[in-house]
Design a protein around this motif. Structure first.
Motif, PDB file in Angstrom:
ATOM      1  N   ALA A 149      14.922  10.888  50.913  1.00  0.00           N
ATOM      2  CA  ALA A 149      13.608  11.390  51.306  1.00  0.00           C
ATOM      3  C   ALA A 149      13.760  12.458  52.376  1.00  0.00           C
ATOM      4  O   ALA A 149      14.591  12.352  53.268  1.00  0.00           O
ATOM      5  CB  ALA A 149      12.737  10.260  51.829  1.00  0.00           C
ATOM      6  N   LYS A 150      12.934  13.474  52.280  1.00  0.00           N
ATOM      7  CA  LYS A 150      12.955  14.549  53.274  1.00  0.00           C
ATOM      8  C   LYS A 150      12.286  14.071  54.565  1.00  0.00           C
ATOM      9  O   LYS A 150      11.330  13.312  54.529  1.00  0.00           O
ATOM     10  CB  LYS A 150      12.205  15.775  52.755  1.00  0.00           C
ATOM     11  CG  LYS A 150      12.905  16.460  51.619  1.00  0.00           C
ATOM     12  CD  LYS A 150      13.982  17.340  52.160  1.00  0.00           C
ATOM     13  CE  LYS A 150      14.630  18.109  51.026  1.00  0.00           C
ATOM     14  NZ  LYS A 150      15.728  18.888  51.461  1.00  0.00           N
ATOM     15  N   LEU A 151      12.792  14.514  55.694  1.00  0.00           N
ATOM     16  CA  LEU A 151      12.193  14.184  56.973  1.00  0.00           C
ATOM     17  C   LEU A 151      10.954  15.033  57.178  1.00  0.00           C
ATOM     18  O   LEU A 151      10.854  16.147  56.681  1.00  0.00           O
ATOM     19  CB  LEU A 151      13.183  14.489  58.110  1.00  0.00           C
ATOM     20  CG  LEU A 151      14.451  13.663  58.149  1.00  0.00           C
ATOM     21  CD1 LEU A 151      15.393  14.232  59.207  1.00  0.00           C
ATOM     22  CD2 LEU A 151      14.150  12.211  58.456  1.00  0.00           C
ATOM     23  N   SER A 152      10.007  14.517  57.923  1.00  0.00           N
ATOM     24  CA  SER A 152       8.846  15.341  58.258  1.00  0.00           C
ATOM     25  C   SER A 152       9.299  16.452  59.194  1.00  0.00           C
ATOM     26  O   SER A 152      10.337  16.358  59.833  1.00  0.00           O
ATOM     27  CB  SER A 152       7.783  14.482  58.945  1.00  0.00           C
ATOM     28  OG  SER A 152       8.231  14.104  60.233  1.00  0.00           O
ATOM     29  N   MET A 153       8.507  17.502  59.288  1.00  0.00           N
ATOM     30  CA  MET A 153       8.871  18.644  60.130  1.00  0.00           C
ATOM     31  C   MET A 153       9.080  18.202  61.576  1.00  0.00           C
ATOM     32  O   MET A 153      10.083  18.505  62.182  1.00  0.00           O
ATOM     33  CB  MET A 153       7.781  19.712  60.055  1.00  0.00           C
ATOM     34  CG  MET A 153       8.035  20.888  60.971  1.00  0.00           C
ATOM     35  SD  MET A 153       9.512  21.793  60.558  1.00  0.00           S
ATOM     36  CE  MET A 153       8.945  22.605  59.084  1.00  0.00           C
ATOM     37  N   HIS A 154       8.123  17.434  62.124  1.00  0.00           N
ATOM     38  CA  HIS A 154       8.254  16.996  63.515  1.00  0.00           C
ATOM     39  C   HIS A 154       9.476  16.097  63.682  1.00  0.00           C
ATOM     40  O   HIS A 154      10.223  16.232  64.654  1.00  0.00           O
ATOM     41  CB  HIS A 154       6.988  16.275  63.974  1.00  0.00           C
ATOM     42  CG  HIS A 154       7.082  15.778  65.378  1.00  0.00           C
ATOM     43  ND1 HIS A 154       7.107  16.623  66.470  1.00  0.00           N
ATOM     44  CD2 HIS A 154       7.201  14.520  65.875  1.00  0.00           C
ATOM     45  CE1 HIS A 154       7.223  15.914  67.573  1.00  0.00           C
ATOM     46  NE2 HIS A 154       7.283  14.639  67.247  1.00  0.00           N
ATOM     47  N   ILE A 158      17.139  22.042  56.844  1.00  0.00           N
ATOM     48  CA  ILE A 158      17.441  23.215  56.026  1.00  0.00           C
ATOM     49  C   ILE A 158      18.305  22.827  54.843  1.00  0.00           C
ATOM     50  O   ILE A 158      18.134  23.341  53.744  1.00  0.00           O
ATOM     51  CB  ILE A 158      18.126  24.313  56.870  1.00  0.00           C
ATOM     52  CG1 ILE A 158      17.160  24.818  57.947  1.00  0.00           C
ATOM     53  CG2 ILE A 158      18.610  25.465  55.999  1.00  0.00           C
ATOM     54  CD1 ILE A 158      17.781  25.764  58.953  1.00  0.00           C
ATOM     55  N   LEU A 159      19.242  21.917  55.067  1.00  0.00           N
ATOM     56  CA  LEU A 159      20.115  21.409  54.003  1.00  0.00           C
ATOM     57  C   LEU A 159      19.889  19.921  53.836  1.00  0.00           C
ATOM     58  O   LEU A 159      19.555  19.226  54.796  1.00  0.00           O
ATOM     59  CB  LEU A 159      21.595  21.609  54.367  1.00  0.00           C
ATOM     60  CG  LEU A 159      22.217  22.964  54.187  1.00  0.00           C
ATOM     61  CD1 LEU A 159      23.685  22.914  54.600  1.00  0.00           C
ATOM     62  CD2 LEU A 159      22.105  23.463  52.773  1.00  0.00           C
ATOM     63  N   SER A 218      33.218  25.572  49.448  1.00  0.00           N
ATOM     64  CA  SER A 218      32.706  26.376  50.552  1.00  0.00           C
ATOM     65  C   SER A 218      31.802  27.482  50.033  1.00  0.00           C
ATOM     66  O   SER A 218      30.783  27.795  50.631  1.00  0.00           O
ATOM     67  CB  SER A 218      33.857  26.995  51.347  1.00  0.00           C
ATOM     68  OG  SER A 218      34.605  25.992  51.976  1.00  0.00           O
ATOM     69  N   ASP A 219      32.180  28.075  48.915  1.00  0.00           N
ATOM     70  CA  ASP A 219      31.352  29.128  48.313  1.00  0.00           C
ATOM     71  C   ASP A 219      30.015  28.567  47.863  1.00  0.00           C
ATOM     72  O   ASP A 219      28.981  29.211  48.021  1.00  0.00           O
ATOM     73  CB  ASP A 219      32.069  29.768  47.121  1.00  0.00           C
ATOM     74  CG  ASP A 219      33.276  30.596  47.540  1.00  0.00           C
ATOM     75  OD1 ASP A 219      33.367  30.934  48.742  1.00  0.00           O
ATOM     76  OD2 ASP A 219      34.122  30.880  46.681  1.00  0.00           O
ATOM     77  N   GLU A 220      30.025  27.352  47.295  1.00  0.00           N
ATOM     78  CA  GLU A 220      28.780  26.723  46.863  1.00  0.00           C
ATOM     79  C   GLU A 220      27.861  26.471  48.062  1.00  0.00           C
ATOM     80  O   GLU A 220      26.665  26.705  47.994  1.00  0.00           O
ATOM     81  CB  GLU A 220      29.063  25.398  46.153  1.00  0.00           C
ATOM     82  CG  GLU A 220      29.747  25.559  44.803  1.00  0.00           C
ATOM     83  CD  GLU A 220      30.229  24.230  44.236  1.00  0.00           C
ATOM     84  OE1 GLU A 220      29.906  23.169  44.811  1.00  0.00           O
ATOM     85  OE2 GLU A 220      30.952  24.259  43.231  1.00  0.00           O
ATOM     86  N   LEU A 221      28.429  26.006  49.159  1.00  0.00           N
ATOM     87  CA  LEU A 221      27.646  25.740  50.360  1.00  0.00           C
ATOM     88  C   LEU A 221      27.075  27.035  50.925  1.00  0.00           C
ATOM     89  O   LEU A 221      25.917  27.094  51.314  1.00  0.00           O
ATOM     90  CB  LEU A 221      28.500  25.030  51.410  1.00  0.00           C
ATOM     91  CG  LEU A 221      27.786  24.620  52.684  1.00  0.00           C
ATOM     92  CD1 LEU A 221      26.589  23.729  52.375  1.00  0.00           C
ATOM     93  CD2 LEU A 221      28.736  23.912  53.607  1.00  0.00           C
ATOM     94  N   THR A 222      27.883  28.093  50.933  1.00  0.00           N
ATOM     95  CA  THR A 222      27.413  29.392  51.413  1.00  0.00           C
ATOM     96  C   THR A 222      26.240  29.874  50.574  1.00  0.00           C
ATOM     97  O   THR A 222      25.260  30.394  51.106  1.00  0.00           O
ATOM     98  CB  THR A 222      28.566  30.412  51.375  1.00  0.00           C
ATOM     99  OG1 THR A 222      29.629  29.932  52.179  1.00  0.00           O
ATOM    100  CG2 THR A 222      28.118  31.774  51.867  1.00  0.00           C
ATOM    101  N   GLU A 223      26.331  29.679  49.265  1.00  0.00           N
ATOM    102  CA  GLU A 223      25.246  30.084  48.370  1.00  0.00           C
ATOM    103  C   GLU A 223      23.975  29.294  48.659  1.00  0.00           C
ATOM    104  O   GLU A 223      22.871  29.850  48.722  1.00  0.00           O
ATOM    105  CB  GLU A 223      25.672  29.873  46.920  1.00  0.00           C
ATOM    106  CG  GLU A 223      24.692  30.419  45.916  1.00  0.00           C
ATOM    107  CD  GLU A 223      25.220  30.296  44.494  1.00  0.00           C
ATOM    108  OE1 GLU A 223      24.419  29.909  43.623  1.00  0.00           O
ATOM    109  OE2 GLU A 223      26.400  30.584  44.274  1.00  0.00           O
ATOM    110  N   LYS A 224      24.100  27.976  48.876  1.00  0.00           N
ATOM    111  CA  LYS A 224      22.935  27.149  49.191  1.00  0.00           C
ATOM    112  C   LYS A 224      22.293  27.585  50.504  1.00  0.00           C
ATOM    113  O   LYS A 224      21.077  27.612  50.636  1.00  0.00           O
ATOM    114  CB  LYS A 224      23.328  25.670  49.270  1.00  0.00           C
ATOM    115  CG  LYS A 224      23.609  25.057  47.922  1.00  0.00           C
ATOM    116  CD  LYS A 224      23.980  23.608  48.048  1.00  0.00           C
ATOM    117  CE  LYS A 224      24.320  23.031  46.680  1.00  0.00           C
ATOM    118  NZ  LYS A 224      24.669  21.626  46.762  1.00  0.00           N
TER     119      LYS A 224
END
Length: 135
Positions: A2-7, A77-78, A121-127
């Motif tokens: 689950a994503k965290l709320s912004m706050h 962000i990730l 590392s390239d995949e992470l950079t792309e994300k």
């Protein structure tokens, strides 16, 4: 996951930055100077009042000698699944009992065991690039 709320994400990020700063035995002023951000701005980040950009997070991570990805996860962000083994590398980097040479050797050994390669590392950079475009 689950994503965290912004706050919640911003507050969690601030607590994490403060903890990492204290472990690195840096004052707020010292970290602000190393990260090239203002003292009040860094204080607001630590108190969960500001959500810094990916670029500022990268500057803070560099100053703390931790992975920027760990801060990106805390900031929302990730996703944590994208972080992978970076947490282990951060733990090695933060251990004050190890010399720089020992830390480097341990990270190299760890990477060889988990089979990390440049493709991941390239995949992470792309994300990260996509996350920056979305914000």
């Amino acid at each position: 996951m689950a994503k965290l709320s912004m706050h919640g994400a911003v507050g969690n990020l601030g607590e994490y930055v403060r903890t990492q700063r204290q472990q690195a035995q840096l004052s707020l002023r010292q970290l602000a100077e190393l990260a090239d951000v203002s003292n009040p701005y860094l204080s607001q980040i630590e108190r969960g009042l500001r959500r810094p950009s990916a670029e500022v997070l990268q500057q803070i991570a560099k100053a703390l000698r931790i992975s920027a990805e760990s801060l990106y996860v805390r900031a929302g962000i990730l996703d944590s699944e994208d972080l992978g083994p970076r947490m282990v590398e951060d733990a090695i980097a933060l251990d004050p009992r190890l010399t720089a040479r020992q830390k480097s050797a341990l990270v190299d050994i760890y990477r060889s065991f988990v089979g990390m390669n440049d493709a991941s590392s390239d995949e992470l950079t792309e994300k990260l690039a996509h996350a920056k475009e979305d914000s």
